[in-house]
Design a protein around this motif. Structure first.
Motif, mmCIF file in Angstrom:
data_model
loop_
_atom_site.group_PDB
_atom_site.id
_atom_site.type_symbol
_atom_site.label_atom_id
_atom_site.label_comp_id
_atom_site.label_asym_id
_atom_site.label_seq_id
_atom_site.Cartn_x
_atom_site.Cartn_y
_atom_site.Cartn_z
ATOM 1 N N MET A 87 0.844 -1.190 0.000
ATOM 2 C CA MET A 87 0.000 0.000 0.000
ATOM 3 C C MET A 87 0.883 1.246 0.000
ATOM 4 S SD MET A 87 -3.040 0.900 2.642
ATOM 5 C CE MET A 87 -2.411 2.103 3.788
ATOM 6 N N SER A 88 0.534 2.206 -0.809
ATOM 7 C CA SER A 88 1.335 3.423 -0.878
ATOM 8 C C SER A 88 0.986 4.352 0.275
ATOM 9 C CB SER A 88 1.112 4.123 -2.212
ATOM 10 O OG SER A 88 -0.222 4.536 -2.326
ATOM 11 N N ARG A 89 1.991 5.093 0.685
ATOM 12 C CA ARG A 89 1.770 6.058 1.766
ATOM 13 C C ARG A 89 1.115 7.299 1.187
ATOM 14 N NH1 ARG A 89 6.766 7.010 5.269
ATOM 15 N NH2 ARG A 89 7.665 7.602 3.288
ATOM 16 N N ARG A 90 0.327 7.956 2.016
ATOM 17 C CA ARG A 90 -0.429 9.122 1.561
ATOM 18 C C ARG A 90 -0.092 10.339 2.403
ATOM 19 N NH1 ARG A 90 -6.072 6.361 3.273
ATOM 20 N NH2 ARG A 90 -7.094 8.351 3.279
ATOM 21 N N THR A 91 -0.526 11.491 1.932
ATOM 22 C CA THR A 91 -0.308 12.716 2.705
ATOM 23 C C THR A 91 -1.425 12.852 3.737
ATOM 24 O OG1 THR A 91 -1.470 13.983 1.022
ATOM 25 C CG2 THR A 91 0.936 13.914 0.875
ATOM 26 N N LEU A 92 -1.101 13.562 4.776
ATOM 27 C CA LEU A 92 -2.028 13.755 5.899
ATOM 28 C C LEU A 92 -2.639 15.140 5.750
ATOM 29 C CD1 LEU A 92 -3.011 12.277 8.376
ATOM 30 C CD2 LEU A 92 -0.942 12.954 9.561
ATOM 31 N N ASP A 93 -3.607 15.246 4.819
ATOM 32 C CA ASP A 93 -4.076 16.572 4.441
ATOM 33 C C ASP A 93 -5.588 16.684 4.273
ATOM 34 O OD1 ASP A 93 -4.390 15.036 2.195
ATOM 35 O OD2 ASP A 93 -3.184 16.310 0.883
ATOM 36 N N SER A 94 -6.335 15.732 4.827
ATOM 37 C CA SER A 94 -7.791 15.781 4.673
ATOM 38 C C SER A 94 -8.449 15.103 5.873
ATOM 39 C CB SER A 94 -8.217 15.045 3.396
ATOM 40 O OG SER A 94 -7.977 13.653 3.545
ATOM 41 N N PRO A 95 -9.729 15.403 6.114
ATOM 42 C CA PRO A 95 -10.438 14.700 7.188
ATOM 43 C C PRO A 95 -10.415 13.183 6.998
ATOM 44 C CG PRO A 95 -11.697 16.616 6.500
ATOM 45 C CD PRO A 95 -10.551 16.468 5.526
ATOM 46 N N GLU A 96 -10.482 12.720 5.756
ATOM 47 C CA GLU A 96 -10.452 11.275 5.494
ATOM 48 C C GLU A 96 -9.107 10.675 5.895
ATOM 49 O OE1 GLU A 96 -13.506 13.330 3.495
ATOM 50 O OE2 GLU A 96 -11.365 13.636 3.146
ATOM 51 N N ALA A 97 -8.029 11.380 5.599
ATOM 52 C CA ALA A 97 -6.700 10.896 5.980
ATOM 53 C C ALA A 97 -6.545 10.871 7.500
ATOM 54 C CB ALA A 97 -5.615 11.771 5.348
ATOM 55 N N VAL A 98 -7.070 11.880 8.172
ATOM 56 C CA VAL A 98 -7.004 11.926 9.633
ATOM 57 C C VAL A 98 -7.804 10.759 10.223
ATOM 58 C CG1 VAL A 98 -7.643 13.240 11.696
ATOM 59 C CG2 VAL A 98 -6.595 14.408 9.726
ATOM 60 N N ARG A 99 -8.979 10.498 9.685
ATOM 61 C CA ARG A 99 -9.775 9.369 10.184
ATOM 62 C C ARG A 99 -9.039 8.050 9.974
ATOM 63 N NH1 ARG A 99 -13.981 12.784 8.821
ATOM 64 N NH2 ARG A 99 -14.259 12.029 6.696
ATOM 65 N N LEU A 126 -5.257 19.819 10.631
ATOM 66 C CA LEU A 126 -5.869 20.620 9.565
ATOM 67 C C LEU A 126 -6.211 22.037 10.013
ATOM 68 C CD1 LEU A 126 -8.307 17.893 8.185
ATOM 69 C CD2 LEU A 126 -5.968 18.401 7.430
ATOM 70 N N GLY A 127 -6.168 22.274 11.329
ATOM 71 C CA GLY A 127 -6.476 23.600 11.842
ATOM 72 C C GLY A 127 -7.925 24.001 11.650
ATOM 73 N N ASN A 128 -8.834 23.022 11.662
ATOM 74 C CA ASN A 128 -10.234 23.327 11.354
ATOM 75 C C ASN A 128 -11.114 23.558 12.595
ATOM 76 O OD1 ASN A 128 -10.590 20.775 12.387
ATOM 77 N ND2 ASN A 128 -11.400 19.880 10.506
ATOM 78 N N ASN A 129 -10.504 23.553 13.779
ATOM 79 C CA ASN A 129 -11.250 23.799 15.025
ATOM 80 C C ASN A 129 -12.420 22.832 15.204
ATOM 81 O OD1 ASN A 129 -9.610 26.008 15.831
ATOM 82 N ND2 ASN A 129 -10.713 27.300 14.382
ATOM 83 N N ALA A 130 -12.257 21.602 14.742
ATOM 84 C CA ALA A 130 -13.314 20.594 14.878
ATOM 85 C C ALA A 130 -13.486 20.154 16.327
ATOM 86 C CB ALA A 130 -13.001 19.372 14.008
ATOM 87 N N GLY A 189 5.364 13.037 3.996
ATOM 88 C CA GLY A 189 5.252 14.486 3.848
ATOM 89 C C GLY A 189 5.450 15.253 5.133
ATOM 90 N N GLU A 190 5.469 16.566 4.966
ATOM 91 C CA GLU A 190 5.752 17.472 6.077
ATOM 92 C C GLU A 190 4.692 17.392 7.174
ATOM 93 O OE1 GLU A 190 6.384 22.233 6.833
ATOM 94 O OE2 GLU A 190 6.807 21.423 4.839
ATOM 95 N N ALA A 191 3.422 17.299 6.803
ATOM 96 C CA ALA A 191 2.351 17.236 7.810
ATOM 97 C C ALA A 191 2.508 15.993 8.681
ATOM 98 C CB ALA A 191 0.984 17.264 7.148
ATOM 99 N N ALA A 192 2.919 14.883 8.076
ATOM 100 C CA ALA A 192 3.117 13.649 8.840
ATOM 101 C C ALA A 192 4.211 13.841 9.887
ATOM 102 C CB ALA A 192 3.450 12.498 7.903
ATOM 103 N N GLU A 193 5.300 14.478 9.499
ATOM 104 C CA GLU A 193 6.390 14.719 10.456
ATOM 105 C C GLU A 193 5.968 15.718 11.534
ATOM 106 O OE1 GLU A 193 9.038 12.841 10.850
ATOM 107 O OE2 GLU A 193 8.094 11.732 9.238
ATOM 108 N N GLN A 194 5.197 16.719 11.147
ATOM 109 C CA GLN A 194 4.728 17.693 12.144
ATOM 110 C C GLN A 194 3.811 17.042 13.171
ATOM 111 O OE1 GLN A 194 3.051 20.822 9.727
ATOM 112 N NE2 GLN A 194 5.028 21.811 9.442
ATOM 113 N N VAL A 195 2.925 16.158 12.720
ATOM 114 C CA VAL A 195 2.011 15.519 13.662
ATOM 115 C C VAL A 195 2.770 14.531 14.552
ATOM 116 C CG1 VAL A 195 1.135 13.571 12.289
ATOM 117 C CG2 VAL A 195 -0.330 14.653 13.951
ATOM 118 N N ARG A 196 3.808 13.909 14.028
ATOM 119 C CA ARG A 196 4.644 13.031 14.868
ATOM 120 C C ARG A 196 5.300 13.866 15.979
ATOM 121 N NH1 ARG A 196 7.065 8.435 12.767
ATOM 122 N NH2 ARG A 196 7.149 9.415 10.707
ATOM 123 N N GLN A 197 5.822 15.044 15.618
ATOM 124 C CA GLN A 197 6.438 15.926 16.615
ATOM 125 C C GLN A 197 5.405 16.406 17.626
ATOM 126 O OE1 GLN A 197 8.475 19.019 14.436
ATOM 127 N NE2 GLN A 197 9.869 17.568 13.465
#
Length: 127
Positions: free
Chosen positions: A1-13, A57-61, A101-109
Motif C-alpha cells: 500500500m502506498s503512503r499518503r499525505t495527511l491533508d484531509s479529514p479522510e486521511a485523519v480518520r 488541519l487547523g479546522n477547530n473541529a 510528507g511534512e504534515a506527517a512529520e509535524q504531527v509526529r512531533q
C-alpha cells in the motif's frame, strides 16, 4: 500500500482508526483503554477525529479538554512514562507505515510533545 499525505479529514480518520486498532491489540496499553478506561469506541473515535483534525488541519473541529479524562484514568491506574512511550511508539509506527510528507512529520512531533507534557503533568500530580 502506498503512503499518503495527511491533508484531509479522510486521511485523519484513517490515521486515527489505524492507530487505535494497534492500541486495542497492544498487550501493554490496550488494557488501559479497554479495562481501566472502558472506552466506548463509538463515542471515543469521533472525538479523536475532531482532536487530530484540529491539530493537523487547523479546522477547530475539537472543542473539549483532552487532558481531563487522563486524570480520571490516572486515579484508577497510575500512568507512567512507559505508557506514554508505548502510545507514542504505536502512533509513530502508524505515521511511518501510512503517511509521508511534512504534515506527517509535524504531527509526529506534536504527538511527542503531547505525550511528554501529559506525562510530566501526571507525574507532578502523583508526587
Amino acid at each position: 500500500m502506498s503512503r499518503r499525505t495527511l491533508d484531509s479529514p479522510e486521511a485523519v480518520r484513517f490515521l486515527v482508526d489505524s492507530f487505535y486498532k494497534k492500541v486495542q491489540a497492544d498487550t501493554f496499553i490496550g488494557p488501559i483503554f479497554t479495562d481501566v478506561a472502558q472506552v466506548d469506541w463509538s463515542n471515543h473515535l469521533p472525538k479523536m477525529y475532531a482532536f487530530w483534525e484540529s491539530l493537523i488541519l487547523g479546522n477547530n473541529a475539537y472543542d473539549g479538554h483532552p487532558f481531563r479524562p487522563h486524570l480520571v484514568i490516572n486515579q484508577k491506574h497510575t500512568l507512567t512514562i512507559d505508557h506514554f512511550e508505548r502510545w507514542l511508539q504505536l502512533f509513530s509506527e502508524t505515521i511511518t507505515e501510512n503517511f509521508t510528507g511534512e504534515a506527517a512529520e509535524q504531527v509526529r512531533q506534536r504527538a511527542t510533545q503531547i505525550a511528554l507534557v501529559w506525562n510530566n503533568k501526571l507525574q507532578y500530580l502523583n508526587s
